[in-house]
Design a protein around this motif. Structure first.
Motif, PDB file in Angstrom:
ATOM      1  N   ALA A  31       0.837  -1.198   0.000  1.00 11.88           N
ATOM      2  CA  ALA A  31       0.000   0.000   0.000  1.00 11.88           C
ATOM      3  C   ALA A  31       0.873   1.251   0.000  1.00 11.88           C
ATOM      4  O   ALA A  31       2.078   1.201   0.272  1.00 11.88           O
ATOM      5  N   LYS A  32       0.263   2.374  -0.301  1.00  5.38           N
ATOM      6  CA  LYS A  32       0.969   3.651  -0.293  1.00  5.38           C
ATOM      7  C   LYS A  32       1.599   3.888   1.078  1.00  5.38           C
ATOM      8  O   LYS A  32       0.958   3.688   2.104  1.00  5.38           O
ATOM      9  N   PRO A  33       2.865   4.296   1.129  1.00  9.51           N
ATOM     10  CA  PRO A  33       3.537   4.462   2.426  1.00  9.51           C
ATOM     11  C   PRO A  33       2.971   5.609   3.247  1.00  9.51           C
ATOM     12  O   PRO A  33       2.479   6.602   2.705  1.00  9.51           O
ATOM     13  N   ILE A 139      -2.243 -12.134  11.303  1.00  9.24           N
ATOM     14  CA  ILE A 139      -1.380 -11.019  11.687  1.00  9.24           C
ATOM     15  C   ILE A 139      -0.225 -10.942  10.698  1.00  9.24           C
ATOM     16  O   ILE A 139       0.333 -11.966  10.296  1.00  9.24           O
ATOM     17  N   ALA A 140       0.113  -9.740  10.290  1.00  4.58           N
ATOM     18  CA  ALA A 140       1.308  -9.521   9.488  1.00  4.58           C
ATOM     19  C   ALA A 140       2.466  -9.260  10.437  1.00  4.58           C
ATOM     20  O   ALA A 140       2.403  -8.345  11.259  1.00  4.58           O
ATOM     21  N   LEU A 179       0.960  -5.847   6.231  1.00  4.11           N
ATOM     22  CA  LEU A 179       2.425  -5.845   6.113  1.00  4.11           C
ATOM     23  C   LEU A 179       2.930  -4.424   5.852  1.00  4.11           C
ATOM     24  O   LEU A 179       3.962  -4.010   6.398  1.00  4.11           O
ATOM     25  N   SER A 180       2.200  -3.675   5.040  1.00  3.60           N
ATOM     26  CA  SER A 180       2.580  -2.288   4.761  1.00  3.60           C
ATOM     27  C   SER A 180       2.545  -1.455   6.034  1.00  3.60           C
ATOM     28  O   SER A 180       3.448  -0.637   6.282  1.00  3.60           O
ATOM     29  N   VAL A 181       1.514  -1.660   6.847  1.00  5.40           N
ATOM     30  CA  VAL A 181       1.391  -0.926   8.111  1.00  5.40           C
ATOM     31  C   VAL A 181       2.554  -1.266   9.040  1.00  5.40           C
ATOM     32  O   VAL A 181       3.160  -0.380   9.671  1.00  5.40           O
ATOM     33  N   ALA A 182       2.872  -2.560   9.148  1.00  7.03           N
ATOM     34  CA  ALA A 182       3.958  -2.990  10.033  1.00  7.03           C
ATOM     35  C   ALA A 182       5.302  -2.419   9.575  1.00  7.03           C
ATOM     36  O   ALA A 182       6.109  -1.966  10.385  1.00  7.03           O
ATOM     37  N   VAL A 183       5.539  -2.439   8.271  1.00  4.04           N
ATOM     38  CA  VAL A 183       6.787  -1.885   7.737  1.00  4.04           C
ATOM     39  C   VAL A 183       6.881  -0.391   8.040  1.00  4.04           C
ATOM     40  O   VAL A 183       7.928   0.110   8.472  1.00  4.04           O
ATOM     41  N   ASP A 184       5.787   0.333   7.837  1.00  4.54           N
ATOM     42  CA  ASP A 184       5.809   1.772   8.091  1.00  4.54           C
ATOM     43  C   ASP A 184       6.023   2.082   9.570  1.00  4.54           C
ATOM     44  O   ASP A 184       6.656   3.084   9.919  1.00  4.54           O
ATOM     45  N   GLU A 185       5.487   1.229  10.445  1.00  2.00           N
ATOM     46  CA  GLU A 185       5.726   1.409  11.879  1.00  2.00           C
ATOM     47  C   GLU A 185       7.206   1.254  12.198  1.00  2.00           C
ATOM     48  O   GLU A 185       7.783   2.026  12.975  1.00  2.00           O
TER      49      GLU A 185
END
Length: 204
Positions: A31-33, A139-140, A179-185
């Motif tokens: 997803a968009k960062p 969960i991602a 996964l996008s949310v976790a990476v951005d966190e």
């Protein structure tokens, strides 16, 4: 006979390309960062290079990965669900884009000659998979090792970051979003640590 044979060959090849029930490949993009806090004045004056991320084993492939158990001791790959680009490349581009948008340095780039002075960021993918949740959902789970080297090659920052994000539902696209949310966190935590490390550098 010479005319008939090519016709039947074409029919056979067409039939092989349309096997009933054969699964189609599905390709996913992150997803968009999310946006990082924007610095009013660039805290780094030297260029920042975001290297291609590293990964071993399953994490180096394009196939999405899922765990059979909550501890993620047993992992499998989806056969027909793939990333458009390997996660190693997607994470490099994502971090570069986020740091550049945050105005952290006059130049954030993905490559520079080794002879040119620059702060160099390296990442290693330690976890990047879909994990079953205790409530029956998914969960991602993402874990990354992030290292920053000074222009002289000595380490300025070397930390391991981990983040989990719940998927909204059972669809794989929801896991991709998680996964996008976790990476951005993780990248947000890394961004904060990177800024703090620069403050310590100036205080030395």
């Amino acid at each position: 006979m010479k005319t008939v044979f090519p016709f039947f060959l074409a029919l056979v090849l067409a039939a092989c390309g349309n096997v009933p029930g054969a699964p189609d490949h599905t390709f996913f993009q992150m997803a968009k960062p999310a946006a990082l806090p924007v610095s009013e004045a660039a805290p780094f004056r030297t260029p920042i290079v975001v290297n291609l991320f590293a990964a071993d084993g399953l994490y180096a492939d394009r196939a999405l990965i899922y765990a059979l158990d909550p501890e993620a001791r047993e992992l499998r790959q989806y056969h027909y669900q793939l990333w458009t680009d390997p996660p190693t490349r997607q994470l490099q581009r994502r971090l570069k884009r986020m740091l550049d948008a945050a105005s952290i340095s006059p130049l954030v780039i993905d490559a520079l000659p080794a002879s040119q002075a620059a702060l160099r960021i390296s990442g290693t993918i330690l976890r990047f998979e879909r994990v079953p949740a205790p409530d029956g959902g998914s969960i991602a789970s993402v874990a990354l090792r992030m290292r920053v080297d000074r222009p002289d090659g000595t380490p300025q920052l070397d930390e391991i970051y981990h983040a989990d994000a719940p998927a909204a539902d059972s669809r794989l696209i929801s896991t991709v979003d998680a996964l996008s949310v976790a990476v951005d966190e993780i990248f947000a935590s890394f961004h904060g640590d990177l800024l703090q490390s620069e403050v310590r550098e100036h205080a030395r």
